[in-house]
Design a protein around this motif. Structure first.
Motif, short mmCIF file in Angstrom:
data_model
loop_
_atom_site.label_atom_id
_atom_site.label_comp_id
_atom_site.label_asym_id
_atom_site.label_seq_id
_atom_site.Cartn_x
_atom_site.Cartn_y
_atom_site.Cartn_z
N PHE A 76 -4.37 10.00 -2.22
CA PHE A 76 -4.74 8.72 -2.79
C PHE A 76 -3.98 7.58 -2.12
O PHE A 76 -2.91 7.78 -1.54
CB PHE A 76 -4.42 8.71 -4.29
N GLU A 77 -4.56 6.39 -2.25
CA GLU A 77 -3.92 5.17 -1.77
C GLU A 77 -3.88 4.18 -2.94
O GLU A 77 -4.92 3.88 -3.53
CB GLU A 77 -4.70 4.58 -0.61
N ARG A 81 -7.60 4.36 -4.70
CA ARG A 81 -8.78 5.02 -4.16
C ARG A 81 -8.38 6.38 -3.61
O ARG A 81 -7.26 6.59 -3.18
CB ARG A 81 -9.48 4.18 -3.11
N LYS A 82 -9.34 7.28 -3.64
CA LYS A 82 -9.12 8.61 -3.09
C LYS A 82 -9.42 8.56 -1.60
O LYS A 82 -10.48 8.06 -1.20
CB LYS A 82 -10.01 9.63 -3.80
N ILE A 83 -8.51 9.08 -0.80
CA ILE A 83 -8.68 9.03 0.65
C ILE A 83 -8.83 10.43 1.26
O ILE A 83 -8.94 10.57 2.46
CB ILE A 83 -7.53 8.26 1.34
N LYS A 120 -5.64 -1.70 -7.07
CA LYS A 120 -6.66 -0.65 -7.05
C LYS A 120 -6.05 0.65 -6.57
O LYS A 120 -4.97 0.68 -6.00
CB LYS A 120 -7.84 -1.02 -6.16
N ARG A 140 -10.95 8.20 -13.41
CA ARG A 140 -12.20 8.19 -12.67
C ARG A 140 -12.25 9.24 -11.55
O ARG A 140 -13.30 9.48 -10.97
CB ARG A 140 -12.50 6.80 -12.11
N PHE A 141 -11.11 9.88 -11.27
CA PHE A 141 -11.06 10.92 -10.24
C PHE A 141 -11.13 12.32 -10.84
O PHE A 141 -10.90 13.31 -10.17
CB PHE A 141 -9.77 10.77 -9.42
N THR A 198 0.84 -1.18 0.00
CA THR A 198 0.00 0.00 0.00
C THR A 198 0.89 1.24 0.00
O THR A 198 1.84 1.32 0.76
CB THR A 198 -0.90 0.02 1.25
N HIS A 218 -5.59 4.90 -14.85
CA HIS A 218 -6.12 4.57 -13.53
C HIS A 218 -6.65 5.80 -12.81
O HIS A 218 -7.43 5.68 -11.86
CB HIS A 218 -5.06 3.90 -12.66
#
Length: 76
Positions: free
Chosen positions: A59-60, A73-75, A71, A48-49, A6, A45
């Motif tokens: 992000f992570e 994802r926005k954190i 994957k 989508r943000f 991660t 990738h």
């Protein structure tokens, strides 16, 4: 997640950079994680943000042990 890596990073791309991603001019985006590791991401990738102002936030990224994309994802 067991067996995965991660990475956390911040990113800010303006409208012009985002347009270059959609046109295919930019295919990879280089980010630096909070730990100082430099990672090249496939720009697709990040699509989508997208917002009307570009892409911005914290992000992570999750990869396999072999650093294959799992994957993002926005954190924040």
């Amino acid at each position: 997640m067991f067996g995965n890596n991660t990475y956390k990073f911040s990113l800010s791309l303006d409208k012009e950079s985002l347009l270059a991603i959609y046109k295919g001019t930019i295919q990879r985006v280089r980010v630096q994680t909070y730990e100082g590791l430099v990672i090249d991401l496939d720009a697709n990738h990040l699509k989508r943000f997208t917002t009307e102002n570009g892409i911005s936030g914290f992000f992570e990224l999750v990869t396999t042990k072999d650093n294959k994309f799992v994957k993002i994802r926005k954190i924040g």
